[in-house]
Design an enzyme around this catalytic site. Structure first.
Site, short mmCIF file in Angstrom:
data_model
loop_
_atom_site.label_atom_id
_atom_site.label_comp_id
_atom_site.label_asym_id
_atom_site.label_seq_id
_atom_site.Cartn_x
_atom_site.Cartn_y
_atom_site.Cartn_z
CG ASN A 58 -1.54 1.25 1.41
OD1 ASN A 58 -2.58 1.57 0.80
ND2 ASN A 58 -1.10 2.06 2.34
CB SER A 112 -3.03 -0.15 -8.91
OG SER A 112 -2.71 0.38 -10.11
CE1 TYR A 129 0.29 7.63 -7.03
CE2 TYR A 129 -1.83 8.02 -8.56
CZ TYR A 129 -1.11 7.56 -7.47
OH TYR A 129 -1.99 6.75 -6.56
CE LYS A 176 0.00 3.85 -7.39
NZ LYS A 176 0.15 2.98 -6.01
#
Length: 282
Positions: A89, A140, A154, A158
């Site tokens: 996480n 994700s 970002y 991901k």
């Protein structure tokens, strides 16, 4: 969707567990009687209800430090004997136009979001593989569905996480280990308030102004508890999906993006097919 309650308490390893979604995942696991290794850059047992007692192990961990990650997993195994659910996480968000990112800023985004999850996955897999069981859950983002102005780096981190995880899922399945990617929408965490930003270039001023107009009404996000409830259902499933969307907005956006991509592929089908004609090796 088939689910079954676990026959015995499970052990979770959750990164970024001191706040936001990570804390919600850890609390949900503890409240159902499971054991939790809660790892974060800054974390103490008092961040959680003292009633959880010896079912909680709080570990200070920087997931970008590969050696520290492997040591933390070894400590978790020594304490609880095994790991059952691993939730990657830990993550950060950097805002800025792609052209604005310095090398250091771009690498920093990947160090946590991609490499941190990679190191944890590598560290836990030998233990899960030896048991022939376990579930790795990669947190994700909606940003993995597509790139958007000011969140390109970002999104890139991901996208990288999901590309790696898709391959990992097929490799791990050989040993009975499950891998799932969770794509959340908006939740009330400090992801946005703590995010880093690039130094803005004047040329992107009009685009930033347009984005500000689009966001003028603010965000309507959800409680992290709802994401935690969904993840509990995921790991309880006898047949968990490779990807799980969290939230109506993300669900609708995923279908919209997929349809638009399929429409584009179809309109360019003649060009695509004409680009292939097998010939013998030279």
């Amino acid at each position: 969707m088939r689910t079954s309650a676990p026959s015995a308490p499970r052990t979770w390893f959750v990164t970024g567990a001191s706040r936001g979604l990570g804390r919600a995942f850890a609390v949900a696991a503890l409240e159902r009687g499971d054991r939790v290794v809660a790892a974060a850059r800054s974390i103490v047992p008092t961040d959680f209800d003292e009633r959880h007692g010896d079912r909680l192990l709080a570990l200070t961990l920087d997931v970008t430090d590969r050696a520290a990650v492997f040591a933390a997993v070894d400590t978790a195994i020594q304490r609880f004997g095994q790991l059952d659910v691993v939730v990657n996480n830990a993550g950060t968000m950097s805002s800025g136009m792609v052209e604005e990112f310095t090398e250091a800023e771009a690498r920093a985004q990947f160090e946590v979001n991609f490499f941190g999850a990679l190191w944890v996955s590598q560290a836990v897999l030998p233990h899960l593989r030896a048991r022939g069981a376990g579930h790795i859950v990669q947190i994700s983002s909606i940003a993995a569905l597509g790139g958007f102005p000011s969140t390109g780096m970002y999104s890139a981190s991901k996208f990288a996480l999901e590309g790696m995880s898709e391959a990992l899922a097929m490799e791990a399945a050989t040993f009975g280990v499950k891998v799932s990617m969770v794509q959340p929408g908006g939740y009330w965490t400090d992801l946005y308030t703590s995010m880093a930003s690039t130094t803005p270039m004047e040329t992107y001023g009009p685009l930033r102004a347009e984005l500000e107009r689009q966001w003028a009404d603010g965000s309507i996000d959800s409680e992290p508890r709802l994401a935690a409830e969904a993840v509990v259902k995921l790991v309880d499933s006898d047949d968990p999906p490779l990807r799980l969307l969290l939230g109506s907005m993300v669900y609708d956006l995923a279908f919209d993006i997929s349809r638009r991509r399929m429409d584009t592929w179809a309109s360019w089908e003649p060009v695509s097919r004409a680009a292939e004609h097998a010939v013998p090796a030279p």
